[in-house]
Design an enzyme around this catalytic site. Structure first.
Site, PDB file in Angstrom:
ATOM      1  N   SER A   2      16.766  -6.889  -1.353  1.00  0.00           N
ATOM      2  CA  SER A   2      18.207  -7.095  -1.560  1.00  0.00           C
ATOM      3  C   SER A   2      18.696  -8.353  -0.833  1.00  0.00           C
ATOM      4  O   SER A   2      19.779  -8.857  -1.133  1.00  0.00           O
ATOM      5  CB  SER A   2      19.010  -5.869  -1.105  1.00  0.00           C
ATOM      6  OG  SER A   2      18.938  -5.691   0.297  1.00  0.00           O
ATOM      7  N   HIS A   3      17.919  -8.872   0.115  1.00  0.00           N
ATOM      8  CA  HIS A   3      18.346 -10.078   0.842  1.00  0.00           C
ATOM      9  C   HIS A   3      17.243 -11.138   0.889  1.00  0.00           C
ATOM     10  O   HIS A   3      17.153 -11.918   1.829  1.00  0.00           O
ATOM     11  CB  HIS A   3      18.863  -9.709   2.240  1.00  0.00           C
ATOM     12  CG  HIS A   3      20.191  -9.013   2.150  1.00  0.00           C
ATOM     13  ND1 HIS A   3      20.290  -7.699   1.772  1.00  0.00           N
ATOM     14  CD2 HIS A   3      21.454  -9.457   2.314  1.00  0.00           C
ATOM     15  CE1 HIS A   3      21.576  -7.352   1.724  1.00  0.00           C
ATOM     16  NE2 HIS A   3      22.301  -8.401   2.046  1.00  0.00           N
ATOM     17  N   PHE A  11      20.672  -2.294   9.458  1.00  0.00           N
ATOM     18  CA  PHE A  11      21.097  -1.594   8.242  1.00  0.00           C
ATOM     19  C   PHE A  11      22.592  -1.727   8.027  1.00  0.00           C
ATOM     20  O   PHE A  11      23.369  -1.944   8.961  1.00  0.00           O
ATOM     21  CB  PHE A  11      20.694  -0.119   8.261  1.00  0.00           C
ATOM     22  CG  PHE A  11      21.010   0.626   9.530  1.00  0.00           C
ATOM     23  CD1 PHE A  11      22.305   0.951   9.859  1.00  0.00           C
ATOM     24  CD2 PHE A  11      19.986   1.005  10.388  1.00  0.00           C
ATOM     25  CE1 PHE A  11      22.591   1.648  11.019  1.00  0.00           C
ATOM     26  CE2 PHE A  11      20.262   1.707  11.556  1.00  0.00           C
ATOM     27  CZ  PHE A  11      21.570   2.028  11.875  1.00  0.00           C
ATOM     28  N   ALA A  12      22.965  -1.581   6.765  1.00  0.00           N
ATOM     29  CA  ALA A  12      24.375  -1.517   6.389  1.00  0.00           C
ATOM     30  C   ALA A  12      24.940  -0.205   6.933  1.00  0.00           C
ATOM     31  O   ALA A  12      24.211   0.783   7.055  1.00  0.00           O
ATOM     32  CB  ALA A  12      24.500  -1.544   4.870  1.00  0.00           C
ATOM     33  N   LEU A  62       8.672   3.504  13.183  1.00  0.00           N
ATOM     34  CA  LEU A  62       9.746   2.700  13.768  1.00  0.00           C
ATOM     35  C   LEU A  62      10.398   1.880  12.662  1.00  0.00           C
ATOM     36  O   LEU A  62       9.711   1.447  11.724  1.00  0.00           O
ATOM     37  CB  LEU A  62       9.192   1.734  14.824  1.00  0.00           C
ATOM     38  CG  LEU A  62       8.508   2.353  16.031  1.00  0.00           C
ATOM     39  CD1 LEU A  62       8.012   1.256  16.978  1.00  0.00           C
ATOM     40  CD2 LEU A  62       9.451   3.308  16.769  1.00  0.00           C
ATOM     41  N   GLN A  94       8.760  -1.333  10.886  1.00  0.00           N
ATOM     42  CA  GLN A  94       7.302  -1.154  10.757  1.00  0.00           C
ATOM     43  C   GLN A  94       6.847  -1.508   9.331  1.00  0.00           C
ATOM     44  O   GLN A  94       5.851  -2.199   9.145  1.00  0.00           O
ATOM     45  CB  GLN A  94       6.970   0.299  11.087  1.00  0.00           C
ATOM     46  CG  GLN A  94       5.592   0.514  11.667  1.00  0.00           C
ATOM     47  CD  GLN A  94       5.460   1.948  12.194  1.00  0.00           C
ATOM     48  OE1 GLN A  94       6.245   2.402  13.015  1.00  0.00           O
ATOM     49  NE2 GLN A  94       4.470   2.661  11.702  1.00  0.00           N
ATOM     50  N   GLU A 149      21.527  -3.694  -2.939  1.00  0.00           N
ATOM     51  CA  GLU A 149      20.604  -2.696  -3.496  1.00  0.00           C
ATOM     52  C   GLU A 149      21.180  -2.130  -4.804  1.00  0.00           C
ATOM     53  O   GLU A 149      20.450  -1.938  -5.774  1.00  0.00           O
ATOM     54  CB  GLU A 149      20.418  -1.579  -2.452  1.00  0.00           C
ATOM     55  CG  GLU A 149      19.243  -0.671  -2.682  1.00  0.00           C
ATOM     56  CD  GLU A 149      17.913  -1.390  -2.724  1.00  0.00           C
ATOM     57  OE1 GLU A 149      17.662  -2.275  -1.886  1.00  0.00           O
ATOM     58  OE2 GLU A 149      17.118  -1.077  -3.628  1.00  0.00           O
TER      59      GLU A 149
HETATM   60  P1  NDP Z   1      18.045   0.429   4.671  1.00  0.00           P
HETATM   61  O1  NDP Z   1      18.886   1.609   4.356  1.00  0.00           O
HETATM   62  O2  NDP Z   1      16.747   0.280   3.963  1.00  0.00           O
HETATM   63  O3  NDP Z   1      17.824   0.398   6.238  1.00  0.00           O
HETATM   64  C1  NDP Z   1      17.147  -0.651   6.779  1.00  0.00           C
HETATM   65  C2  NDP Z   1      16.681  -0.370   8.181  1.00  0.00           C
HETATM   66  O4  NDP Z   1      16.229   0.973   8.375  1.00  0.00           O
HETATM   67  C3  NDP Z   1      15.484  -1.250   8.463  1.00  0.00           C
HETATM   68  O5  NDP Z   1      15.453  -1.573   9.816  1.00  0.00           O
HETATM   69  C4  NDP Z   1      14.345  -0.319   8.018  1.00  0.00           C
HETATM   70  O6  NDP Z   1      13.076  -0.721   8.501  1.00  0.00           O
HETATM   71  C5  NDP Z   1      14.807   0.978   8.605  1.00  0.00           C
HETATM   72  N1  NDP Z   1      14.210   2.131   7.944  1.00  0.00           N
HETATM   73  C6  NDP Z   1      14.231   2.425   6.621  1.00  0.00           C
HETATM   74  N2  NDP Z   1      13.563   3.577   6.392  1.00  0.00           N
HETATM   75  C7  NDP Z   1      13.109   4.028   7.594  1.00  0.00           C
HETATM   76  C8  NDP Z   1      12.346   5.148   8.015  1.00  0.00           C
HETATM   77  N3  NDP Z   1      11.916   6.060   7.145  1.00  0.00           N
HETATM   78  N4  NDP Z   1      12.055   5.280   9.328  1.00  0.00           N
HETATM   79  C9  NDP Z   1      12.493   4.358  10.220  1.00  0.00           C
HETATM   80  N5  NDP Z   1      13.230   3.262   9.884  1.00  0.00           N
HETATM   81  C10 NDP Z   1      13.526   3.099   8.579  1.00  0.00           C
HETATM   82  O7  NDP Z   1      18.794  -0.961   4.378  1.00  0.00           O
HETATM   83  P2  NDP Z   1      20.296  -1.280   4.028  1.00  0.00           P
HETATM   84  O8  NDP Z   1      20.414  -1.207   2.560  1.00  0.00           O
HETATM   85  O9  NDP Z   1      21.224  -0.475   4.837  1.00  0.00           O
HETATM   86  O10 NDP Z   1      20.400  -2.824   4.524  1.00  0.00           O
HETATM   87  C11 NDP Z   1      19.496  -3.785   4.026  1.00  0.00           C
HETATM   88  C12 NDP Z   1      19.852  -5.157   4.527  1.00  0.00           C
HETATM   89  O11 NDP Z   1      21.092  -5.556   4.030  1.00  0.00           O
HETATM   90  C13 NDP Z   1      19.945  -5.336   6.054  1.00  0.00           C
HETATM   91  O12 NDP Z   1      18.992  -6.309   6.411  1.00  0.00           O
HETATM   92  C14 NDP Z   1      21.357  -5.834   6.303  1.00  0.00           C
HETATM   93  O13 NDP Z   1      21.481  -6.826   7.314  1.00  0.00           O
HETATM   94  C15 NDP Z   1      21.699  -6.418   4.956  1.00  0.00           C
HETATM   95  N6  NDP Z   1      23.139  -6.437   4.772  1.00  0.00           N
HETATM   96  C16 NDP Z   1      23.835  -7.600   4.997  1.00  0.00           C
HETATM   97  C17 NDP Z   1      25.194  -7.608   4.843  1.00  0.00           C
HETATM   98  C18 NDP Z   1      26.002  -8.814   5.147  1.00  0.00           C
HETATM   99  O14 NDP Z   1      27.216  -8.752   5.043  1.00  0.00           O
HETATM  100  N7  NDP Z   1      25.458  -9.919   5.522  1.00  0.00           N
HETATM  101  C19 NDP Z   1      25.945  -6.426   4.427  1.00  0.00           C
HETATM  102  C20 NDP Z   1      25.116  -5.257   4.281  1.00  0.00           C
HETATM  103  C21 NDP Z   1      23.765  -5.282   4.435  1.00  0.00           C
HETATM  104  P3  NDP Z   1      12.055  -1.427   7.422  1.00  0.00           P
HETATM  105  O15 NDP Z   1      12.662  -2.756   7.092  1.00  0.00           O
HETATM  106  O16 NDP Z   1      10.752  -1.498   8.138  1.00  0.00           O
HETATM  107  O17 NDP Z   1      11.994  -0.513   6.221  1.00  0.00           O
HETATM  108  O1  PYC Z   2      24.266  -6.278   0.352  1.00  0.00           O
HETATM  109  O2  PYC Z   2      26.092  -5.332   1.109  1.00  0.00           O
HETATM  110  C1  PYC Z   2      25.377  -6.324   0.896  1.00  0.00           C
HETATM  111  C2  PYC Z   2      25.868  -7.643   1.340  1.00  0.00           C
HETATM  112  C3  PYC Z   2      27.130  -8.024   1.575  1.00  0.00           C
HETATM  113  C4  PYC Z   2      27.115  -9.339   1.955  1.00  0.00           C
HETATM  114  C5  PYC Z   2      25.819  -9.731   1.941  1.00  0.00           C
HETATM  115  N1  PYC Z   2      25.064  -8.676   1.583  1.00  0.00           N
END
Ligand code: NDP
Ligand code: PYC
Length: 339
Positions: free
Chosen positions: A47-48, A179-180, A305, A308, A188
């Site tokens: 997604s990023h 995470f978000a 973790l 990982q 996503e």
């Molecule tokens: P996820 O719900 O997939 O959560 C991601 C985090 O949780 C990662 O650190 C991931 O590690 C960890 N994780 C996932 N599954 C497990 C598990 N079973 N056990 C332990 N840890 C786990 O991602 P999101 O959709 O919430 O976010 C994705 C990305 O979007 C992020 O990088 C975030 O910065 C970005 N984002 C950016 C925004 C912006 O405004 N700039 C806005 C919103 C989101 P792993 O990577 O190893 O799976």
């Molecule tokens: O995926 O939620 C998202 C997001 C917002 C801004 C950048 N990524």
């Protein structure tokens, strides 16, 4: 199954820079953006990853982001660095301010970096991971556009508001989560829409407030917070700390600034850095070993973790010297290069 193409890490970087520069970004911005989207694709954070190049091009084509902005780094106070991105993307401002943030954390024990007036699209883990590699514990947060309803409500107030944390470890990669504070990142849901896939019904409600499995209806409605009222409160905290506290826009204000253009959010970002040695002096290494006991207690029972999966994906990509990308997305990106 999605048809994917393998592309070398070097070619992916060169292609990203070429897309960005040919669409009006300076070489400095193009390099800063390419580094982060290629790292995302390499680590299988779809997604990023390279998908975000589409948004970068749209955001400059719509006349919003200043693709040649030179960030101003300001030594604001003993523990505060300000980086004025001057309407550019946040990434170049972070790269320019990182050294001063770490220096201040080493001097004062704790320091903050406020990035202001930035367009923002990126994952936060590359930033906190880089800070942990500099030896500091790091936290980062940012709002976005108001797409997310509070727990118990139906109208969007919050952004998808990511929260990231990194802890340097004596050996190997730092402990990192990112995470978000919405149930998932909006990106996503966009990827599900692009692939014509249904989404789980708890990710969002439609415009009438009813749970939906349609990505399209979800994007037109309101996303849900993760963790019920706890996620709602965390998301509020991010709005406050990375908004009014640092004198920048909330997610509602970012959306108003967008004025229907549908481009990257425009607001601020807050990063915090803690120097472990400032807290525990010569025993910092012994305390770092105590942290390892916590990590061992997690993984020894078969849990994993955060990061990982990402680090394993990185190791695979680095050993092949290649990354995988959906073929249709690669074609779309290649078509963005202007001659
Ligand atoms: P996820 O719900 O997939 O959560 C991601 C985090 O949780 C990662 O650190 C991931 O590690 C960890 N994780 C996932 N599954 C497990 C598990 N079973 N056990 C332990 N840890 C786990 O991602 P999101 O959709 O919430 O976010 C994705 C990305 O979007 C992020 O990088 C975030 O910065 C970005 N984002 C950016 C925004 C912006 O405004 N700039 C806005 C919103 C989101 P792993 O990577 O190893 O799976
Ligand atoms: O995926 O939620 C998202 C997001 C917002 C801004 C950048 N990524």
């Amino acid at each position: 199954m999605t048809d994917t193409t393998s592309i070398s890490l070097d070619d992916a970087f060169a292609l990203s820079v070429s897309v960005l520069v040919s669409n009006g970004y300076s070489a400095d911005h193009a390099n800063a953006i390419a580094k982060v989207v290629c790292a995302g694709q390499r680590d299988e954070c779809h997604s990023h990853g390279l998908y975000r190049l589409l948004g970068c091009v749209r955001t400059i084509q719509m006349g919003k982001v200043d693709g040649t902005a030179v960030p101003e780094i300001i030594d604001h106070a003993a523990g505060i660095v300000r980086a004025d991105a001057r309407n550019g993307y946040s990434l170049l401002a972070f790269d320019a301010a990182r050294g001063m943030l770490v220096d201040k954390a080493r001097k004062s024990g704790i320091a903050a970096l406020a990035i202001n007036h930035c367009y923002h699209f990126s994952a936060l883990w590359p930033e906190v991971e880089a800070l942990a590699e500099d030896g500091v514990v790091a936290i980062a947060m940012t709002p976005s556009h108001n797409w997310v309803a509070p727990f118990g409500g139906r109208k969007p107030v919050f952004g998808t508001n990511p929260l990231a944390f990194a802890w340097p470890r004596p050996e190997g990669h730092p402990y990192v989560f990112d995470f978000a504070t919405s149930t998932v990142a909006r990106g996503e849901i966009e990827l599900h829409r692009g692939a014509g896939k249904a989404i789980p019904a708890d990710w969002a409600v439609d415009a009438d407030g009813a749970p939906t499995s349609s990505a399209e209806a979800a994007l037109a409605g309101a996303m849900t917070v993760f963790g019920g009222y706890k996620g709602s409160a965390l998301s509020t905290m991010i709005e406050l700390l990375a908004g009014p506290l640092i004198g920048d826009l909330s997610s509602m204000e970012s959306n108003a600034h967008d004025n229907g253009a549908g481009v990257a959010p425009y607001h601020g970002e807050l990063l915090l850095a803690f120097d472990p040695t400032a807290f525990t002096g010569s025993s910092a290494a012994a305390h770092a070993q105590r942290a390892e006991v916590i990590f061992d207690a997690i993984v020894d029972q078969g849990a994993r973790l955060p990061s990982q999966r990402r680090y394993a994906a990185r190791a695979r990509s680095l050993s092949r010297g290649m990354m995988d990308i959906p073929s249709a997305l690669l074609a779309e990106i290649r078509a963005l290069v202007k001659s």
